[in-house]
Design an enzyme around this catalytic site. Structure first.
Site, mmCIF file in Angstrom:
data_model
loop_
_atom_site.group_PDB
_atom_site.id
_atom_site.type_symbol
_atom_site.label_atom_id
_atom_site.label_comp_id
_atom_site.label_asym_id
_atom_site.label_seq_id
_atom_site.Cartn_x
_atom_site.Cartn_y
_atom_site.Cartn_z
ATOM 1 N N ARG A 165 0.819 -1.219 0.000
ATOM 2 C CA ARG A 165 0.000 0.000 0.000
ATOM 3 C C ARG A 165 0.849 1.264 0.000
ATOM 4 N NH1 ARG A 165 -0.597 -3.706 3.351
ATOM 5 N NH2 ARG A 165 -2.460 -5.022 3.558
ATOM 6 N N LYS A 207 -15.104 -0.002 -1.419
ATOM 7 C CA LYS A 207 -15.245 -0.142 0.026
ATOM 8 C C LYS A 207 -14.513 0.976 0.773
ATOM 9 C CE LYS A 207 -14.304 -1.599 4.269
ATOM 10 N NZ LYS A 207 -13.199 -1.120 5.131
ATOM 11 N N PRO A 224 -20.524 0.903 3.548
ATOM 12 C CA PRO A 224 -19.358 0.094 3.151
ATOM 13 C C PRO A 224 -19.617 -1.398 3.359
ATOM 14 C CG PRO A 224 -18.757 1.838 4.734
ATOM 15 C CD PRO A 224 -20.242 1.743 4.717
ATOM 16 N N ASP A 226 -17.763 -4.799 3.664
ATOM 17 C CA ASP A 226 -16.511 -5.543 3.831
ATOM 18 C C ASP A 226 -16.870 -7.011 4.051
ATOM 19 O OD1 ASP A 226 -17.469 -5.853 6.372
ATOM 20 O OD2 ASP A 226 -16.057 -4.495 7.303
#
Length: 267
Positions: A165, A207, A224, A226
């Site tokens: 990331r 998300k 969202p 998940d």
DNA sequence: TGCCAGGTATAGG
DNA sequence: CCTATACATGGC
């Protein structure tokens, strides 16, 4: 005065915030942006400044949201009772953007570690107000500003346990710092346009975008999905949550379910 | 000790 | 458009 629908513990464990931790019996430490608040949950909650009152969304009546849940939805009723002290905090879009980019495929403890490392390395060190802490404990690190984080090299970011990331954080920080992404200007956009802007950033999918909307822009209609919410939808709702019943505040229901399911899973 | 984590980008059909 | 797969690293 005592407040309705306010539980420090539930909010701290709700997954919407990563810098809100139990440090001793009923003592909670909360860092938001460059602000710090040591909360004693044994005492009646008293907001030290107006900033925190808005931060905890005290102007909103959550009992009203809960009363909208139909009796027929027993699962959501149970979840709302168990999580009735949760409020959607008014957090900073920038902090939420970076935090939720980091969050993908990480456990919540690991997300917290990454954010602390980023803050300790690039954020401003400040003295904790309202504590008698000594030495290192007397200080905290503000969340890094776009300027501070955009000055970080890719290698330095990787050293904060960001893994793959790191380039995503690097790119987002640069774009925000240079003004190519004006997160404050985006506050004026309607939901769909805001979501599209967020998703234009690499590492931000549907998300993460919805989390930034819900927690950073207070778009409490954002929902969202998940792995936890997906599992709940599959188990209790035949695959799809009836968000249309909660127009404009489905995100509140999302938080109730997320908290409840995770709390149940621990037992 | 391995498995899995508040997903996303990318390639291939 | 849809599905399968790789992805870095820490926490338990």
């Amino acid at each position: 005065m005592a407040y309705n629908n306010l539980s420090i513990q539930q909010i701290a464990d709700s997954g919407q915030i990563f810098r809100f931790n139990l440090i001793a019996d009923n003592k909670w430490e909360l860092i938001a942006g460059d602000k710090y608040w040591l909360i004693d949950a044994d005492e009646e909650i008293k907001f030290p400044e107006q900033f925190w009152e808005h931060y905890f969304d005290m102007e909103t009546d959550y009992g009203k949201f809960i009363s909208e849940i139909p009796e027929s939805d027993e699962y959501l009723r149970r979840a709302a009772v168990a999580a009735a002290g949760i409020r959607i905090l008014n957090q900073d879009p920038w902090e939420m953007l970076i935090s939720f980019i980091i969050s993908q495929r990480k456990s919540i403890p690991a997300i917290k570690t990454g954010i602390e490392k980023l803050s300790a390395r690039f954020g401003t060190r400040k003295k904790k107000p309202g504590t008698s802490a000594k030495g290192q404990d007397a200080y905290y690190y503000a969340f890094p500003t776009p300027e501070q984080l955009s000055g970080a090299s890719l290698e330095e970011l990787e050293e904060c346990s960001l893994g793959y990331r790191a380039p995503y954080v690097c790119e987002a920080a640069g774009k925000v710092y240079r003004g190519e992404c004006d997160l404050n200007e985006w506050r004026h956009l309607p939901d769909e346009e805001l979501r599209a802007k967020l998703m234009s950033l690499k590492g931000v999918g549907i998300k993460v975008a919805n989390c930034v909307m819900l927690f950073g822009y207070h778009r409490i209609g954002a929902f969202p999905v998940d792995v936890w919410i997906q599992r709940i939808m599959d188990t209790y709702y035949g695959g799809a949550f009836p968000a249309e019943k909660y127009q404009g505040f489905a995100g509140v229901m999302q938080q109730y379910m997320f908290y409840y399911e995770r709390t149940m899973a621990k037992k």
